[in-house]
Design an enzyme around this catalytic site. Sequence first.
Site, mmCIF file in Angstrom:
data_model
loop_
_atom_site.group_PDB
_atom_site.id
_atom_site.type_symbol
_atom_site.label_atom_id
_atom_site.label_comp_id
_atom_site.label_asym_id
_atom_site.label_seq_id
_atom_site.Cartn_x
_atom_site.Cartn_y
_atom_site.Cartn_z
ATOM 1 N N TYR A 57 47.353 37.944 33.588
ATOM 2 C CA TYR A 57 47.202 38.993 32.888
ATOM 3 C C TYR A 57 47.085 38.999 31.318
ATOM 4 O O TYR A 57 46.513 39.475 30.862
ATOM 5 C CB TYR A 57 47.872 40.201 33.584
ATOM 6 C CG TYR A 57 47.286 40.860 34.434
ATOM 7 C CD1 TYR A 57 46.613 42.241 34.580
ATOM 8 C CD2 TYR A 57 47.633 40.311 35.910
ATOM 9 C CE1 TYR A 57 45.797 42.710 35.779
ATOM 10 C CE2 TYR A 57 46.805 41.072 37.339
ATOM 11 C CZ TYR A 57 45.982 42.057 36.743
ATOM 12 O OH TYR A 57 45.411 42.575 38.077
ATOM 13 N N GLU A 65 48.448 44.861 43.782
ATOM 14 C CA GLU A 65 48.123 43.513 44.364
ATOM 15 C C GLU A 65 49.473 42.815 44.697
ATOM 16 O O GLU A 65 49.335 41.959 45.954
ATOM 17 C CB GLU A 65 47.559 42.615 43.074
ATOM 18 C CG GLU A 65 46.160 43.165 42.583
ATOM 19 C CD GLU A 65 45.755 42.716 41.366
ATOM 20 O OE1 GLU A 65 46.258 41.818 40.652
ATOM 21 O OE2 GLU A 65 44.612 43.772 40.794
HETATM 22 C C1 HEM Z 1 44.030 45.764 33.628
HETATM 23 C C2 HEM Z 1 43.413 44.551 33.648
HETATM 24 C C3 HEM Z 1 41.985 44.457 34.405
HETATM 25 C C4 HEM Z 1 41.012 45.395 34.685
HETATM 26 C C5 HEM Z 1 40.982 46.891 34.157
HETATM 27 C C6 HEM Z 1 40.140 44.851 35.449
HETATM 28 C C7 HEM Z 1 38.735 45.240 36.192
HETATM 29 C C8 HEM Z 1 37.960 44.481 37.161
HETATM 30 C C9 HEM Z 1 36.768 45.005 37.576
HETATM 31 C C10 HEM Z 1 36.308 46.665 37.102
HETATM 32 C C11 HEM Z 1 36.264 44.353 38.278
HETATM 33 C C12 HEM Z 1 34.834 44.578 39.108
HETATM 34 C C13 HEM Z 1 35.477 45.180 40.418
HETATM 35 C C14 HEM Z 1 34.206 45.371 41.499
HETATM 36 O O1 HEM Z 1 33.151 44.473 41.465
HETATM 37 O O2 HEM Z 1 34.136 46.208 42.342
HETATM 38 C C15 HEM Z 1 37.038 42.994 38.305
HETATM 39 C C16 HEM Z 1 36.820 42.125 39.012
HETATM 40 C C17 HEM Z 1 37.423 40.749 38.736
HETATM 41 N N1 HEM Z 1 38.318 40.476 38.024
HETATM 42 FE FE1 HEM Z 1 39.337 41.823 37.198
HETATM 43 N N2 HEM Z 1 40.395 43.277 35.917
HETATM 44 C C18 HEM Z 1 41.705 43.239 35.156
HETATM 45 C C19 HEM Z 1 42.216 41.881 34.954
HETATM 46 C C20 HEM Z 1 41.774 40.790 35.527
HETATM 47 C C21 HEM Z 1 42.600 39.340 35.234
HETATM 48 C C22 HEM Z 1 43.753 39.313 34.446
HETATM 49 C C23 HEM Z 1 41.620 38.572 35.682
HETATM 50 C C24 HEM Z 1 41.830 36.970 35.656
HETATM 51 C C25 HEM Z 1 42.124 36.468 34.459
HETATM 52 C C26 HEM Z 1 40.641 39.256 36.441
HETATM 53 C C27 HEM Z 1 39.650 38.692 37.321
HETATM 54 C C28 HEM Z 1 38.728 39.249 37.721
HETATM 55 C C29 HEM Z 1 37.830 38.603 38.840
HETATM 56 C C30 HEM Z 1 37.638 36.982 38.999
HETATM 57 C C31 HEM Z 1 36.811 39.492 39.241
HETATM 58 C C32 HEM Z 1 35.628 39.257 40.428
HETATM 59 C C33 HEM Z 1 34.501 39.007 39.691
HETATM 60 C C34 HEM Z 1 33.089 39.079 40.229
HETATM 61 O O3 HEM Z 1 33.178 39.856 41.265
HETATM 62 O O4 HEM Z 1 32.525 38.392 39.663
HETATM 63 N N3 HEM Z 1 40.654 40.545 36.240
HETATM 64 N N4 HEM Z 1 38.299 43.292 37.404
#
Ligand code: HEM
Length: 404
Positions: A98, A140
Site C-alpha cells: 500500500y 483483505e
Molecule cells: C486505496 C488503495 C487502492 C484502491 C482504491 C484500489 C482500487 C482498485 C480497483 C478499483 C481495482 C479494479 C477492481 C475491478 O476490476 O473490479 C483494483 C484492482 C487491482 N489492484 Fe488495487 N487499489 C488500491 C490499492 C492497491 C495496491 C496497494 C496494489 C498493489 C501495489 C493494488 C493492485 C491491484 C491489482 C494487481 C489489481 C487487479 C488489476 C487487474 O485486474 O488488472 N491495488 N484496485
Amino acid sequence: MPTSLSPSTIEIVKASVPALAQHGTAITKGMYARLFRDEHIKALFNHSNQGKGGSQANALAAAILAYAQNIENPSVLMPVLERIAQKHIGYHILPEHYPFVATALLGAIADVLGEAATPELMTAWGEAYWFLADVLKAREAAIRVEIENRQGGWSGWRPFKIVEKHRESDVVTSFVLRPADGGPVIPHRPGQYLTFSLRLPGGQEIKRNYSISCGPNNISYRISVKREALGQGGSKFLHDSVVVGDILEATPPAGDFFLADEPDRPVVLLSGGVGLTPMVSMMEKIERMHPDLQVHYVHGALNSATHAMDCHVRTLAQRHGGISVHTFYSDPLVADTLGVNHDHQGFITAAWLRNNVPFHDADYYLCGPKPFLKILVRDLARSGIDASRIHFEIFGPTDEQMAA
Ligand code: HEM
Ligand SMILES: Cc1cc2nc3c(=O)[nH]c(=O)nc-3n(C[C@H](O)[C@H](O)[C@H](O)COP(=O)(O)OP(=O)(O)OC[C@H]3O[C@@H](n4cnc5c(N)ncnc54)[C@H](O)[C@@H]3O)c2cc1C
C-alpha cells in the site's frame, strides 16, 4: 465503515472532486507510470488491463472519484470495496504494497494539478488515501484469515498439477487442476475465479484470472479458456504449451460474483461466449444441491464451432429436471440447424426474456463480452428488475460500470 476523517479533510477532498473528475484518468495513468518504476510492484499487475483503453486506470480513477464524492457517507461504497478487496486477494496484494501506491498516487496528483496541489490538499488526500487503504487492508486480512482457516485453504501462490486437458469447442479448452502437494482444495462459491501466475515460454511472467467452470468440491478445480488471437498470450500459452502433468501456480478462489448460497427464487443464467464458465459451475452445484430450484440457462454463441460444453449442460439439465436450456446463435454455420443444435437465431434480448422466463420473479446472473453485459444489464434495469437481483461478472476491470 469508520468515519474518522476530520471535517477539514472531508471539505478539502470534496472540493477537489471537479479537478479529479477532469484529470482523474491522467492522475491514475501518472500514478501507474510512477508505480511501475519498481519492477517488484509492476510484476503484481495484469498488464493487458493497463493497455490501449487504460481500463485498469479508469477503474481506479472511477473508484477514487466515487470515494471523493461519497466521502461523507463512504458506506455506500461497500459493494465496490468488496469487489476491489476480492481482486486484491486474487492478485495476492499485501499490506506492504500500500505505501507504494500512496507515494505514486500523491506524486501523480502533485504532477497533474501543479500549483493547485497545495500542501493542505496533499495532506488531506494523504489522510483520505490511508483511510480507504486501511478499510481495504482490514477486509483483505479478514478474507485471508477466513480462506486459510478453511479445510483445503491456502494463502498466496500454490502449485497445481494439470490432470486433464480437453477441447470443448474450436476455441475453448478445459483444464482440470489438482494441488501438486496432494492436499484438498477449498470448495469455491460457483461464479468465483482463480488467479494464475503464468510463466510464458520467453520467461515473462503474467497474471490472469479464470472463472472456475466446475461445481465446488474438495479435490480439484476446472477452468475453461478461450484462445485469444491477440494480446500477450496467456490463453495461447495455455492452449498450445500447457499439457497434462505441467504445474501452474494459483491463488485461492476469489470474487464477489457467485450464486446465492441458498437461492430462494428462480434463477436465470445468461451468458455469451466463454462467459458460460461461471454459469456451468453454478449449474453443477444446482444439479447436486438444489433439486427444487427453477433455472433457465440462456446462452449465446456465434455458432456450433464456438459453442462450448453444450452436451454437458444438457446432461445436467436432464438430470435435474427443473433446468431449461435455450441457445442463441448469432452467426450460424450453413450446417447449423435451428431446433437441432440451437434454439434461436440472433441475440438474447430483454424482450425475449420477458416472454420466456419468470421475468419479474427471478435472480439474474450474467457473464459475457462487454457489449452483451452493457445491453442486457441496462435493459433488465430499465424493465424494472431491481439492481440487487442483477449480478454480473466482467472478464476485465470494472471501469464503465463502476463509473456509472
Ligand atoms: C486505496 C488503495 C487502492 C484502491 C482504491 C484500489 C482500487 C482498485 C480497483 C478499483 C481495482 C479494479 C477492481 C475491478 O476490476 O473490479 C483494483 C484492482 C487491482 N489492484 Fe488495487 N487499489 C488500491 C490499492 C492497491 C495496491 C496497494 C496494489 C498493489 C501495489 C493494488 C493492485 C491491484 C491489482 C494487481 C489489481 C487487479 C488489476 C487487474 O485486474 O488488472 N491495488 N484496485
Ligand atoms: C474475473 C475474470 C474471469 C475470467 N474468466 C475467464 C474464463 O473463464 N475463460 C476465459 O477464457 N477467460 C477468462 N477471463 C479472461 C482472461 O483472464 C484473459 O483476459 C484472457 O484469457 C486473455 O488473456 P491473454 O493473455 O490470452 O490475452 P491478453 O494479452 O490479455 O489480450 C486479450 C485481448 O486484448 C486485446 N489486446 C491486447 N493487446 C493487444 C494489442 N497489442 N493489440 C491489439 N489488441 C490487443 C485483444 O483483443 C486480445 O485478444 C477472465 C477474466 C476475469 C477478469
